[in-house]
Design a protein around this motif. Structure first.
Motif, PDB file in Angstrom:
ATOM      1  N   THR A 345      44.584  60.609 -12.478  1.00 13.50           N
ATOM      2  CA  THR A 345      44.304  62.053 -12.546  1.00 13.50           C
ATOM      3  C   THR A 345      44.683  62.618 -13.909  1.00 13.50           C
ATOM      4  N   MET A 346      45.852  62.230 -14.401  1.00 13.17           N
ATOM      5  CA  MET A 346      46.273  62.689 -15.724  1.00 13.17           C
ATOM      6  C   MET A 346      45.310  62.196 -16.800  1.00 13.17           C
ATOM      7  N   GLY A 347      44.841  60.962 -16.662  1.00 12.97           N
ATOM      8  CA  GLY A 347      43.892  60.419 -17.626  1.00 12.97           C
ATOM      9  C   GLY A 347      42.583  61.180 -17.654  1.00 12.97           C
ATOM     10  N   ILE A 348      42.095  61.557 -16.510  1.00 10.39           N
ATOM     11  CA  ILE A 348      40.862  62.354 -16.432  1.00 10.39           C
ATOM     12  C   ILE A 348      41.075  63.719 -17.091  1.00 10.39           C
ATOM     13  N   ASN A 349      42.220  64.336 -16.822  1.00  8.62           N
ATOM     14  CA  ASN A 349      42.537  65.637 -17.430  1.00  8.62           C
ATOM     15  C   ASN A 349      42.661  65.526 -18.949  1.00  8.62           C
TER      16      ASN A 349
END
Length: 375
Positions: A345-349
């Motif tokens: 999720t952090m990577g997508i953000n």
């Protein structure tokens, strides 16, 4: 033809952070000159083949010898007089001081890039206090040239200097880091490695935080929490903050890390990793490794130092930890190691943030706009 002269300390630093902008300026009709210290012939040949005119110099970036500075000034002024630039674009303190003074004297357009305030503004002690006062006094002379502009990588550095210098209304700008090619650094969902890989890249300096990661890995291993530490970057032999080669070798021999040295495949190394870490206490600009990691979609963890907050939004694109708060850094690393979905999720953000704010096209466009404005 308009002549654009880049003045910077190191050939590798220009290649990493400024080459795309120089090439874009060349495509816009500028004749590009590069004044820098070349180590070997690799970058000299590369830049020359691209059509840039290179001027090797021997400026010592960390020396604070006033006699050496005086003689360097004479050499640089003579070189700039021969080049006759339309715009001088200086990066880091000494090139800014020398290039800015020449631009003031000769009434040339001048761009000063503040890529982090550096150790002059961060180091305590009498000698650095004197050099800091000297630097600020020269900055005030430079900014009296109405065709000059100071470009910062984040507002924090800009606000620090504005406490001491009265900039004109159009003499400052903020451009967020170097920017990355979002097609080259494309999003890649991370692999679920049995043992997570934490990747660190940067100069081998103590204040960049590698020793912190070594300590962290040892402590977590003692608690049966495992990660592999992969390290890439260059040694800086003549820096007082340099990590000795024998210590790097010792860490490798002990199995504390995998040391890769300087690499040209950073995008693949990031893609192979699960987390990118930079517990730096150095007064950074916006660290390129964090931008590249976010572009590929990797959760990042770093101390809140310099411009790290520009790319890491805490608990959104990674974890931003209070500087030198080691216990919190340890907690947050454990959180990341144990939560694959959180990292994804952090990577997508992070990828979304980079495409909106840190793409090469955006950074190049903003830089070329400044050139047009000051001429």
């Amino acid at each position: 033809m308009k002549i654009l002269c880049y003045f910077i300390n190191s050939d590798w630093y220009f290649d990493l952070h400024w080459l795309e902008r120089a090439y874009a300026a060349q495509q816009q009709g500028y004749r590009v000159h590069i004044i820098t210290r070349f180590t070997g012939t690799n970058f000299l040949n590369k830049f020359t083949k691209m059509g840039f005119i290179c001027h090797p110099i021997s400026l010592k970036e960390r020396s604070i010898n006033p006699v050496g500075f005086f003689f360097s000034s004479i050499k640089i002024f003579h070189l700039l007089y021969k080049i006759k630039p339309t715009i001088i674009h200086s990066i880091t303190i000494k090139p800014i001081l020398l290039g800015g003074l020449y631009a003031k004297i000769s009434n040339k357009s001048f761009v000063a890039n503040i890529v982090g305030l550096g150790r002059v503004f961060d180091t305590k002690g009498f000698i650095f206090k004197i050099f800091r006062a000297f630097t600020l006094s020269i900055y005030k002379i430079i900014i009296s040239n109405k065709k000059s502009c100071f470009v910062f990588e984040h507002d924090e550095d800009k606000n620090v200097l504005m406490q001491s210098i009265d900039f004109g209304s159009h003499q400052t700008a903020v451009i967020d880091g170097a920017g990355v090619d979002t097609t080259l650094f494309s999003y890649q969902r991370e692999k679920q490695n049995e043992t997570p890989i934490v990747f660190f890249a940067g100069r081998m300096l103590n204040n960049k935080g590698l020793s912190t990661l070594i300590k962290l890995r040892r402590e977590l291993k003692a608690s049966n929490i495992y990660f592999d530490l992969v390290v890439a970057g260059i040694e800086v032999k003549d820096d007082p903050q340099a990590i000795p080669t024998h210590l790097l070798k010792k860490w490798c021999d002990n199995g504390d890390m995998l040391w890769l040295g300087m690499r040209n495949d950073i995008q693949q190394l990031i893609a192979d990793s699960n987390i990118v870490a930079l517990p730096t206490t150095y007064p950074e600009g916006v660290p390129r490794i964090l931008i590249e990691a976010s572009a590929i979609g990797r959760a990042c963890i770093a101390y809140d130092s310099g411009g790290c907050k520009s790319i890491i939004q805490d608990d959104v694109t990674g974890f931003l930890v209070e500087k030198n708060n080691y216990s919190l850094l340890k907690e947050r690393m454990i959180d990341l190691i144990g939560n694959y979905e959180l990292r994804v999720t952090m990577g997508i953000n992070g990828r979304k943030l980079v495409t909106e704010k840190f793409s090469s096209s955006k950074i190049i466009g903003e830089t070329i706009h400044i050139y047009k404005e000051i001429v």
